[in-house]
Design a protein around this motif. Structure first.
Motif, PDB file in Angstrom:
ATOM      1  N   ALA A   1       0.831  -1.204   0.000  1.00 38.95           N
ATOM      2  CA  ALA A   1       0.000   0.000   0.000  1.00 38.95           C
ATOM      3  C   ALA A   1       0.867   1.257   0.000  1.00 38.95           C
ATOM      4  CB  ALA A   1      -0.935  -0.007   1.204  1.00 38.95           C
ATOM      5  N   ALA A   2       1.884   1.281   0.850  1.00 43.70           N
ATOM      6  CA  ALA A   2       2.776   2.444   0.917  1.00 43.70           C
ATOM      7  C   ALA A   2       3.532   2.618  -0.394  1.00 43.70           C
ATOM      8  CB  ALA A   2       3.753   2.284   2.077  1.00 43.70           C
ATOM      9  N   SER A   3       4.005   1.524  -0.954  1.00 38.87           N
ATOM     10  CA  SER A   3       4.742   1.583  -2.213  1.00 38.87           C
ATOM     11  C   SER A   3       3.866   2.108  -3.338  1.00 38.87           C
ATOM     12  CB  SER A   3       5.257   0.185  -2.552  1.00 38.87           C
ATOM     13  OG  SER A   3       5.783   0.148  -3.840  1.00 38.87           O
TER      14      SER A   3
ATOM     15  N   PHE B   1       1.133   3.936  -3.037  1.00 42.76           N
ATOM     16  CA  PHE B   1       0.746   5.322  -2.786  1.00 42.76           C
ATOM     17  C   PHE B   1       1.874   6.272  -3.179  1.00 42.76           C
ATOM     18  CE2 PHE B   1       0.030   9.131  -0.253  1.00 42.76           C
ATOM     19  CZ  PHE B   1      -1.288   9.405  -0.572  1.00 42.76           C
ATOM     20  N   VAL B   2       3.082   5.963  -2.750  1.00 40.80           N
ATOM     21  CA  VAL B   2       4.228   6.826  -3.063  1.00 40.80           C
ATOM     22  C   VAL B   2       4.470   6.856  -4.569  1.00 40.80           C
ATOM     23  CG1 VAL B   2       6.733   7.061  -2.813  1.00 40.80           C
ATOM     24  CG2 VAL B   2       5.326   6.617  -0.818  1.00 40.80           C
ATOM     25  N   THR B   3       4.390   5.694  -5.217  1.00 41.95           N
ATOM     26  CA  THR B   3       4.566   5.636  -6.668  1.00 41.95           C
ATOM     27  C   THR B   3       3.528   6.497  -7.371  1.00 41.95           C
ATOM     28  OG1 THR B   3       5.467   3.400  -6.536  1.00 41.95           O
ATOM     29  CG2 THR B   3       4.614   4.103  -8.677  1.00 41.95           C
ATOM     30  N   GLY B   4       2.285   6.386  -6.952  1.00 50.13           N
ATOM     31  CA  GLY B   4       1.219   7.179  -7.559  1.00 50.13           C
ATOM     32  C   GLY B   4       1.423   8.667  -7.379  1.00 50.13           C
ATOM     33  N   VAL B   5       1.803   9.078  -6.184  1.00 56.39           N
ATOM     34  CA  VAL B   5       2.023  10.506  -5.917  1.00 56.39           C
ATOM     35  C   VAL B   5       3.177  11.036  -6.757  1.00 56.39           C
ATOM     36  CG1 VAL B   5       2.712  12.184  -4.170  1.00 56.39           C
ATOM     37  CG2 VAL B   5       0.983  10.481  -3.624  1.00 56.39           C
ATOM     38  N   VAL B   6       4.271  10.289  -6.816  1.00 56.58           N
ATOM     39  CA  VAL B   6       5.435  10.734  -7.593  1.00 56.58           C
ATOM     40  C   VAL B   6       5.079  10.858  -9.079  1.00 56.58           C
ATOM     41  CG1 VAL B   6       7.748  10.064  -8.370  1.00 56.58           C
ATOM     42  CG2 VAL B   6       7.148   9.910  -5.953  1.00 56.58           C
ATOM     43  N   PHE B   7       4.412   9.845  -9.623  1.00 52.89           N
ATOM     44  CA  PHE B   7       4.018   9.912 -11.031  1.00 52.89           C
ATOM     45  C   PHE B   7       3.069  11.073 -11.273  1.00 52.89           C
ATOM     46  CE2 PHE B   7       6.151   6.075 -11.697  1.00 52.89           C
ATOM     47  CZ  PHE B   7       6.112   5.733 -13.033  1.00 52.89           C
ATOM     48  N   GLY B   8       2.135  11.314 -10.362  1.00 56.22           N
ATOM     49  CA  GLY B   8       1.207  12.433 -10.513  1.00 56.22           C
ATOM     50  C   GLY B   8       1.911  13.776 -10.487  1.00 56.22           C
ATOM     51  N   LEU B   9       2.903  13.918  -9.619  1.00 56.00           N
ATOM     52  CA  LEU B   9       3.649  15.171  -9.545  1.00 56.00           C
ATOM     53  C   LEU B   9       4.499  15.396 -10.787  1.00 56.00           C
ATOM     54  CD1 LEU B   9       4.805  15.141  -5.810  1.00 56.00           C
ATOM     55  CD2 LEU B   9       3.047  16.575  -6.846  1.00 56.00           C
ATOM     56  N   ILE B  10       5.116  14.332 -11.277  1.00 53.93           N
ATOM     57  CA  ILE B  10       6.005  14.473 -12.433  1.00 53.93           C
ATOM     58  C   ILE B  10       5.235  14.651 -13.730  1.00 53.93           C
ATOM     59  CG2 ILE B  10       7.729  13.276 -13.844  1.00 53.93           C
ATOM     60  CD1 ILE B  10       8.724  11.972 -11.234  1.00 53.93           C
ATOM     61  N   PHE B  11       4.232  13.820 -13.947  1.00 55.03           N
ATOM     62  CA  PHE B  11       3.552  13.786 -15.239  1.00 55.03           C
ATOM     63  C   PHE B  11       2.180  14.468 -15.239  1.00 55.03           C
ATOM     64  CE2 PHE B  11       6.322  10.004 -15.228  1.00 55.03           C
ATOM     65  CZ  PHE B  11       7.151  10.355 -16.275  1.00 55.03           C
ATOM     66  N   GLY B  12       1.828  15.171 -14.173  1.00 60.31           N
ATOM     67  CA  GLY B  12       0.516  15.813 -14.087  1.00 60.31           C
ATOM     68  C   GLY B  12       0.258  16.847 -15.159  1.00 60.31           C
TER      69      GLY B  12
END
Length: 104
Positions: free
Chosen positions: A37-39, A41-52
């Motif tokens: 779950a933590a992995s 969540f962090v992956t999703g947040v990072v991808f959202g910040l980079i590719f948003g």
């Protein structure tokens, strides 16, 4: 073309979208452990910040509504979409690696 500079409202929309997409991905496909779950969540947040930003612009152009959206709406939609899709793409790659990997 929108300007995605250092506007705090855009960063807020980007972070909100990234976290929303990551949370939706956790609810949609429940993780097997807290670590997963933590992995995810962090992956999703990072991808959202980079590719948003690019994802939001692509999405707006694809739907034909790019000129009707504000920069904040574009960023929110893009970060949410990128964050949500990040785990699905990684999941597909994981399944492919498991199928064709060395450890059969």
């Amino acid at each position: 073309m929108s300007d995605f500079g250092s506007d705090p409202h855009l960063w807020s929309a980007r972070m909100t979208g990234a976290m929303a997409g990551a949370a939706i991905s956790l609810v949609y496909l429940l993780p097997q452990s807290r670590r997963e779950a933590a992995s995810r969540f962090v992956t999703g947040v990072v991808f959202g910040l980079i590719f948003g930003g690019p994802t939001g612009q692509w999405l707006g152009m694809r739907l034909g509504i790019a000129d009707q959206l504000s920069s904040q709406e574009t960023m929110l939609a893009g970060a949410t979409t990128a964050s949500l899709m990040a785990w699905w793409a990684l999941g597909a790659l994981t399944r492919l690696a498991a199928r064709f990997g060395r450890d059969r």
